[in-house]
Design an enzyme around this catalytic site. Sequence first.
Site, PDB file in Angstrom:
ATOM      1  N   GLY A 198     -25.548   2.180   2.801  1.00  0.00           N
ATOM      2  CA  GLY A 198     -24.785   2.874   1.701  1.00  0.00           C
ATOM      3  C   GLY A 198     -25.111   2.566   0.556  1.00  0.00           C
ATOM      4  O   GLY A 198     -25.088   1.243   0.133  1.00  0.00           O
TER       5      GLY A 198
ATOM      6  N   LYS B 247       0.989  -1.258  -0.060  1.00  0.00           N
ATOM      7  CA  LYS B 247       0.033   0.063   0.078  1.00  0.00           C
ATOM      8  C   LYS B 247       0.820   1.249  -0.042  1.00  0.00           C
ATOM      9  O   LYS B 247       1.914   1.117   0.605  1.00  0.00           O
ATOM     10  CB  LYS B 247      -0.941   0.000   1.326  1.00  0.00           C
ATOM     11  CG  LYS B 247      -2.066   0.736   1.296  1.00  0.00           C
ATOM     12  CD  LYS B 247      -3.194   0.141   0.625  1.00  0.00           C
ATOM     13  CE  LYS B 247      -4.655   0.998   0.534  1.00  0.00           C
ATOM     14  NZ  LYS B 247      -5.769   0.163  -0.014  1.00  0.00           N
TER      15      LYS B 247
HETATM   16  P1  NAD Z   1     -19.247   5.193  -2.441  1.00  0.00           P
HETATM   17  O1  NAD Z   1     -18.370   6.418  -1.898  1.00  0.00           O
HETATM   18  O2  NAD Z   1     -19.565   5.152  -3.825  1.00  0.00           O
HETATM   19  O3  NAD Z   1     -20.586   4.969  -1.525  1.00  0.00           O
HETATM   20  C1  NAD Z   1     -20.691   5.168  -0.109  1.00  0.00           C
HETATM   21  C2  NAD Z   1     -22.041   5.574   0.268  1.00  0.00           C
HETATM   22  O4  NAD Z   1     -22.250   5.420   1.613  1.00  0.00           O
HETATM   23  C3  NAD Z   1     -22.353   6.926  -0.251  1.00  0.00           C
HETATM   24  O5  NAD Z   1     -23.573   6.838  -1.091  1.00  0.00           O
HETATM   25  C4  NAD Z   1     -22.595   7.678   0.935  1.00  0.00           C
HETATM   26  O6  NAD Z   1     -23.474   8.569   0.946  1.00  0.00           O
HETATM   27  C5  NAD Z   1     -22.845   6.400   1.831  1.00  0.00           C
HETATM   28  N1  NAD Z   1     -22.524   7.071   3.289  1.00  0.00           N
HETATM   29  C6  NAD Z   1     -21.435   7.498   3.979  1.00  0.00           C
HETATM   30  N2  NAD Z   1     -21.355   7.439   5.377  1.00  0.00           N
HETATM   31  C7  NAD Z   1     -22.591   6.961   5.651  1.00  0.00           C
HETATM   32  C8  NAD Z   1     -23.262   6.632   7.013  1.00  0.00           C
HETATM   33  N3  NAD Z   1     -22.758   6.818   8.132  1.00  0.00           N
HETATM   34  N4  NAD Z   1     -24.319   5.944   6.913  1.00  0.00           N
HETATM   35  C9  NAD Z   1     -25.024   5.460   5.880  1.00  0.00           C
HETATM   36  N5  NAD Z   1     -24.349   5.828   4.579  1.00  0.00           N
HETATM   37  C10 NAD Z   1     -23.171   6.486   4.450  1.00  0.00           C
HETATM   38  O7  NAD Z   1     -18.318   3.981  -1.974  1.00  0.00           O
HETATM   39  P2  NAD Z   1     -18.167   2.394  -2.556  1.00  0.00           P
HETATM   40  O8  NAD Z   1     -17.200   2.370  -4.023  1.00  0.00           O
HETATM   41  O9  NAD Z   1     -19.551   2.098  -2.987  1.00  0.00           O
HETATM   42  O10 NAD Z   1     -17.757   1.785  -1.446  1.00  0.00           O
HETATM   43  C11 NAD Z   1     -18.357   1.311  -0.319  1.00  0.00           C
HETATM   44  C12 NAD Z   1     -17.580   0.437   0.750  1.00  0.00           C
HETATM   45  O11 NAD Z   1     -17.091  -0.613   0.234  1.00  0.00           O
HETATM   46  C13 NAD Z   1     -16.462   1.309   1.169  1.00  0.00           C
HETATM   47  O12 NAD Z   1     -16.219   1.075   2.669  1.00  0.00           O
HETATM   48  C14 NAD Z   1     -15.269   0.829   0.377  1.00  0.00           C
HETATM   49  O13 NAD Z   1     -13.971   1.028   1.179  1.00  0.00           O
HETATM   50  C15 NAD Z   1     -15.480  -0.400   0.053  1.00  0.00           C
HETATM   51  N6  NAD Z   1     -15.241  -1.422  -0.998  1.00  0.00           N
HETATM   52  C16 NAD Z   1     -15.431  -0.945  -2.149  1.00  0.00           C
HETATM   53  C17 NAD Z   1     -14.934  -1.358  -3.324  1.00  0.00           C
HETATM   54  C18 NAD Z   1     -15.282  -0.865  -4.743  1.00  0.00           C
HETATM   55  O14 NAD Z   1     -14.914  -1.727  -5.714  1.00  0.00           O
HETATM   56  N7  NAD Z   1     -15.639   0.248  -4.718  1.00  0.00           N
HETATM   57  C19 NAD Z   1     -14.197  -2.571  -3.333  1.00  0.00           C
HETATM   58  C20 NAD Z   1     -13.765  -2.926  -1.916  1.00  0.00           C
HETATM   59  C21 NAD Z   1     -14.462  -2.154  -1.014  1.00  0.00           C
END
Ligand code: NAD
Length: 355
Positions: free
Chosen positions: A178, A78
């Site tokens: 989320g 990382k």
């Molecule tokens: P994103 O930023 O597109 O979506 C996150 C959503 O969560 C947003 O709509 C935001 O408004 C909402 N949110 C934030 N705080 C909140 C709260 N306290 N309560 C309710 N909703 C809340 O992110 P993403 O890409 O969809 O990723 C979501 C999670 O999955 C993250 O933890 C990310 O690290 C993890 N993740 C994502 C991927 C990927 O491919 N994008 C891969 C592995 C892990």
Amino acid sequence: MFDTVDFDNHEEVVSVSCTRSGLRAVIAIHSTALGPALGGIRCWSYDSGMEAIRDALRLSRGMTFKNALAGLDLGGGKSVILGDPKTARSPEALRAFAQAIDRLDGRYVGAEDVGMTVADIDMMRDVTPHVAGTSWGASASGDPSPHTAEGVFLGLKATVRAATGSDDLTDARIGVMGLGSVGWKLAGMLRDAGASLLVADINVPRTVRAAAHLGAEIVDPLRLPFAEMDVFAPCALGGVLTRDFAESAPVRMICGAANNQLATPDVDAALWDAGKLYAPDYLVNAGGVINVAAEAGGEYDAYRVSMKVREIGETTAQVLATARSEDRPTGAVADALALARITAAGEEGERLLAP
Ligand code: NAD
């Protein structure tokens, strides 16, 4: 650094600085036992250099376990760029950072993470081949979120099967917290599988749109973890699974995309003791890294990616079955399985077991 709790016999930690661009960064390679260390590049305003180093140490170790459990021939690494993402990512700084990655000769492969964009990775790709997650070119892997959502969906079905004997989701009450890139797609898959959805997001217009689109019930984000439901799918921020949740939430199963869902490591055991089946986050959310790994391998093959993502369901079933037969928390079982794969790779893996 050697005395911090986050130091875990990391193979190599590199500090990077460039006076001309103001770049300050850290690259942590935890292990290359299984292959080149793949992991995101994060840009963040850290309070101190030491805080940045500790974040890189902790996150790179996490990538070793995630990549191993996903069955990838990749190690864990990382990197972090210190500074406000609005100002620290000048083209000059990104070029200097790409040169630093290039000097590692492929031992570290960087990808997009918090505070970075795909456009940043595209720019760095002009300087070094050792970045992945680009938007264009023959081997570009594109948006990882559909693959992440697919892996979580398969992990969730495996969890429901382990708990109930059937993975039929018809009328199962599932709470998705989320509704971003992953949560929105996951919710769509669950709806198509017949689940009855509860949704929560701090973005109100998005929640209203999702509820209308999915025929879902809207729940306050603070109340969702404690709602009456069969499965809780955290897809927002980490730290949502607390001791209080483990002891008092009525839900039986947890499976979602969010990283670092356990507020503290002891919650793994607390969930198990409370009879809650938790699908380890870094196992079920590996679809995105599987996708980017295919690009890092040089030739992106969508079919092979989807085959590898399918294995997430099988590995989840294996972890949950082992947890039950050995009466051990699911997170501990997942860690042991990942470590077994790393140690099977030989001497390098042995090093990680050193005191
Ligand atoms: P994103 O930023 O597109 O979506 C996150 C959503 O969560 C947003 O709509 C935001 O408004 C909402 N949110 C934030 N705080 C909140 C709260 N306290 N309560 C309710 N909703 C809340 O992110 P993403 O890409 O969809 O990723 C979501 C999670 O999955 C993250 O933890 C990310 O690290 C993890 N993740 C994502 C991927 C990927 O491919 N994008 C891969 C592995 C892990």
